[in-house]
Scaffold this active site. Structure first.
Site, mmCIF file in Angstrom:
data_model
loop_
_atom_site.group_PDB
_atom_site.id
_atom_site.type_symbol
_atom_site.label_atom_id
_atom_site.label_comp_id
_atom_site.label_asym_id
_atom_site.label_seq_id
_atom_site.Cartn_x
_atom_site.Cartn_y
_atom_site.Cartn_z
ATOM 1 N N LYS A 1 66.129 1.979 -22.640
ATOM 2 C CA LYS A 1 65.898 1.468 -24.002
ATOM 3 C C LYS A 1 66.191 -0.041 -24.080
ATOM 4 C CE LYS A 1 68.892 4.376 -25.795
ATOM 5 N NZ LYS A 1 69.318 5.075 -24.560
ATOM 6 N N ARG B 1 71.071 8.133 -33.892
ATOM 7 C CA ARG B 1 71.634 8.960 -32.822
ATOM 8 C C ARG B 1 71.896 10.386 -33.280
ATOM 9 N NH1 ARG B 1 72.791 4.842 -28.998
ATOM 10 N NH2 ARG B 1 74.411 5.670 -27.690
ATOM 11 N N ARG C 1 74.021 0.137 -12.852
ATOM 12 C CA ARG C 1 73.780 -0.895 -13.874
ATOM 13 C C ARG C 1 74.901 -1.948 -13.875
ATOM 14 N NH1 ARG C 1 72.750 0.701 -19.977
ATOM 15 N NH2 ARG C 1 74.665 1.878 -19.710
ATOM 16 N N ARG D 1 79.798 -1.674 -17.296
ATOM 17 C CA ARG D 1 80.302 -1.167 -18.570
ATOM 18 C C ARG D 1 81.322 -0.070 -18.312
ATOM 19 N NH1 ARG D 1 75.208 0.041 -22.460
ATOM 20 N NH2 ARG D 1 76.398 1.932 -22.796
ATOM 21 N N ARG E 1 78.655 11.323 -22.154
ATOM 22 C CA ARG E 1 77.579 10.735 -22.973
ATOM 23 C C ARG E 1 76.325 11.604 -22.910
ATOM 24 N NH1 ARG E 1 77.285 5.220 -20.287
ATOM 25 N NH2 ARG E 1 75.448 4.829 -21.570
HETATM 26 P P1 AP5 Z 1 69.133 0.408 -19.776
HETATM 27 O O1 AP5 Z 1 67.908 -0.300 -20.250
HETATM 28 O O2 AP5 Z 1 70.432 -0.307 -19.866
HETATM 29 O O3 AP5 Z 1 69.211 1.864 -20.425
HETATM 30 P P2 AP5 Z 1 69.549 2.322 -21.922
HETATM 31 O O4 AP5 Z 1 68.615 3.422 -22.274
HETATM 32 O O5 AP5 Z 1 69.584 1.131 -22.831
HETATM 33 O O6 AP5 Z 1 70.967 2.929 -21.667
HETATM 34 P P3 AP5 Z 1 72.347 2.786 -22.460
HETATM 35 O O7 AP5 Z 1 73.382 3.389 -21.562
HETATM 36 O O8 AP5 Z 1 72.601 1.380 -22.911
HETATM 37 O O9 AP5 Z 1 72.112 3.670 -23.664
HETATM 38 P P4 AP5 Z 1 73.169 4.328 -24.494
HETATM 39 O O10 AP5 Z 1 72.311 4.828 -25.585
HETATM 40 O O11 AP5 Z 1 74.035 5.308 -23.846
HETATM 41 O O12 AP5 Z 1 74.199 3.122 -24.803
HETATM 42 P P5 AP5 Z 1 74.420 2.207 -26.093
HETATM 43 O O13 AP5 Z 1 74.784 0.863 -25.623
HETATM 44 O O14 AP5 Z 1 73.317 2.370 -27.072
HETATM 45 O O15 AP5 Z 1 68.849 0.821 -18.238
HETATM 46 C C1 AP5 Z 1 69.854 1.464 -17.466
HETATM 47 C C2 AP5 Z 1 69.801 0.921 -16.020
HETATM 48 O O16 AP5 Z 1 68.564 1.320 -15.411
HETATM 49 C C3 AP5 Z 1 69.847 -0.602 -15.905
HETATM 50 O O17 AP5 Z 1 70.590 -0.937 -14.771
HETATM 51 C C4 AP5 Z 1 68.384 -1.027 -15.713
HETATM 52 O O18 AP5 Z 1 68.281 -2.194 -14.936
HETATM 53 C C5 AP5 Z 1 67.794 0.188 -15.005
HETATM 54 N N1 AP5 Z 1 66.421 0.504 -15.401
HETATM 55 C C6 AP5 Z 1 65.938 0.557 -16.668
HETATM 56 N N2 AP5 Z 1 64.649 0.932 -16.663
HETATM 57 C C7 AP5 Z 1 64.324 1.141 -15.351
HETATM 58 C C8 AP5 Z 1 63.127 1.562 -14.687
HETATM 59 N N3 AP5 Z 1 62.015 1.870 -15.370
HETATM 60 N N4 AP5 Z 1 63.144 1.682 -13.333
HETATM 61 C C9 AP5 Z 1 64.266 1.396 -12.643
HETATM 62 N N5 AP5 Z 1 65.430 0.996 -13.202
HETATM 63 C C10 AP5 Z 1 65.460 0.867 -14.545
HETATM 64 O O19 AP5 Z 1 75.701 2.934 -26.750
HETATM 65 C C11 AP5 Z 1 76.975 2.849 -26.150
HETATM 66 C C12 AP5 Z 1 77.992 3.533 -27.049
HETATM 67 O O20 AP5 Z 1 78.037 2.882 -28.336
HETATM 68 C C13 AP5 Z 1 77.689 5.014 -27.388
HETATM 69 O O21 AP5 Z 1 78.169 5.879 -26.386
HETATM 70 C C14 AP5 Z 1 78.426 5.183 -28.734
HETATM 71 O O22 AP5 Z 1 79.805 5.327 -28.541
HETATM 72 C C15 AP5 Z 1 78.206 3.825 -29.409
HETATM 73 N N6 AP5 Z 1 76.986 3.831 -30.230
HETATM 74 C C16 AP5 Z 1 75.868 3.058 -30.066
HETATM 75 N N7 AP5 Z 1 74.952 3.334 -31.007
HETATM 76 C C17 AP5 Z 1 75.489 4.302 -31.794
HETATM 77 C C18 AP5 Z 1 75.022 5.013 -32.929
HETATM 78 N N8 AP5 Z 1 73.810 4.803 -33.435
HETATM 79 N N9 AP5 Z 1 75.838 5.953 -33.478
HETATM 80 C C19 AP5 Z 1 77.065 6.180 -33.003
HETATM 81 N N10 AP5 Z 1 77.572 5.549 -31.910
HETATM 82 C C20 AP5 Z 1 76.786 4.609 -31.318
#
Ligand code: AP5
Length: 217
Positions: free
Chosen positions: A14, A89, A127, A160, A171
């Site tokens: 994402k 979410r 990552r 992270r 997660r």
């Molecule tokens: P990346 O693009 O970083 O993946 P992502 O889907 O963004 O993964 P996240 O872990 O950031 O999502 P998340 O939803 O768990 O975390 P968030 O920060 O929102 O890609 C991952 C890796 O793969 C990278 O190394 C990249 O280079 C590689 N990659 C990507 N695409 C690729 C491809 N096609 N091919 C090869 N490699 C690839 O949330 C973190 C925390 O915040 C949550 O756990 C929660 O506690 C809190 N939080 C955030 N939003 C909310 C909400 N709305 N409600 C409640 N709590 C929330």
């Protein structure tokens, strides 16, 4: 105003896609994860409360997110569109978002990045993120030119804390329990994209959907 909602499990890509899309369409990228991490870093009252949930891999309570989202929304001026990465979410957040988008006459485009567990775990364990500009890398798939140094700003890359194996498992569990019901909630409004492919391929498919749904060619 166009609102692109990127849904999908942790590690589906994402954040990576949202960054490229924001550059391609000149849309604002709103990542709730990044906003929360910034609050944690600055030790704000929100950051202090959010930290304990994030460290455990749990969702931060909805009411804390609502204020943050509203503030962000009220600051949006003279933009063509924005990309929501990490919100909603759960069903409660989706209902809240539906209300705001309706009130503001926004056109939604919902993209669901579908990814397998094996790929997700491999992506999250490799990552690394720039501590300065938040650019996302992967040790194998998207490595920086210099070891652990950001290509763009020279910042140091870090892992992270919630990308440790045990927290990743939590997660994924939270995703299945609380976030995956959104697939049913959005049903006919969803555009499915297979996200295990290389990033460029996934990007091309998302661009096609956005162009078709918004007349932005
Ligand atoms: P990346 O693009 O970083 O993946 P992502 O889907 O963004 O993964 P996240 O872990 O950031 O999502 P998340 O939803 O768990 O975390 P968030 O920060 O929102 O890609 C991952 C890796 O793969 C990278 O190394 C990249 O280079 C590689 N990659 C990507 N695409 C690729 C491809 N096609 N091919 C090869 N490699 C690839 O949330 C973190 C925390 O915040 C949550 O756990 C929660 O506690 C809190 N939080 C955030 N939003 C909310 C909400 N709305 N409600 C409640 N709590 C929330």
């Amino acid at each position: 105003m166009i609102c692109v909602i990127l849904l999908g499990p942790p590690g589906a890509g994402k954040g990576t896609q949202a960054k490229s899309l924001s550059e391609r369409f000149n849309f604002l990228h709103i990542s709730t994860g990044d906003l929360l991490r910034e609050n944690v870093k600055k030790n704000t009252p929100l950051g202090t409360k959010a930290k304990e949930f994030m460290e455990k891999g749990e969702l931060v309570p909805d009411e804390l997110l609502e204020n943050m989202i509203l503030e962000k929304f009220n600051s949006l001026k003279e933009i063509k569109g924005f990309i929501l990465d990490g919100y909603p979410r759960n069903i409660n957040q989706a209902e809240f978002l539906d209300r705001i988008l309706n009130e503001n006459n926004c056109k939604e485009i919902i993209i669901y990045l579908q990814s397998s567990e094996k790929v997700i775990v491999e992506r999250l364990s490799g990552r690394r993120i720039c501590s300065n500009c938040q650019t996302i890398y992967h040790l194998k798939n998207m490595p920086p030119k210099r070891d652990l140094i950001c290509d763009l700003c020279g910042g140091t890359l870090y892992q992270r804390p919630d990308d440790q194996e045990e927290t990743v498992k939590k997660r994924l569990y939270v995703y299945l329990q609380e976030t995956s019901p959104l697939i049913k909630y959005y049903q006919n409004r969803l555009n499915y994209i297979f996200a295990d492919d290389e990033a460029d391929i996934v990007f091309g498919k998302i661009v096609e959907v956005i162009e078709n749904e918004s007349n932005l060619k």
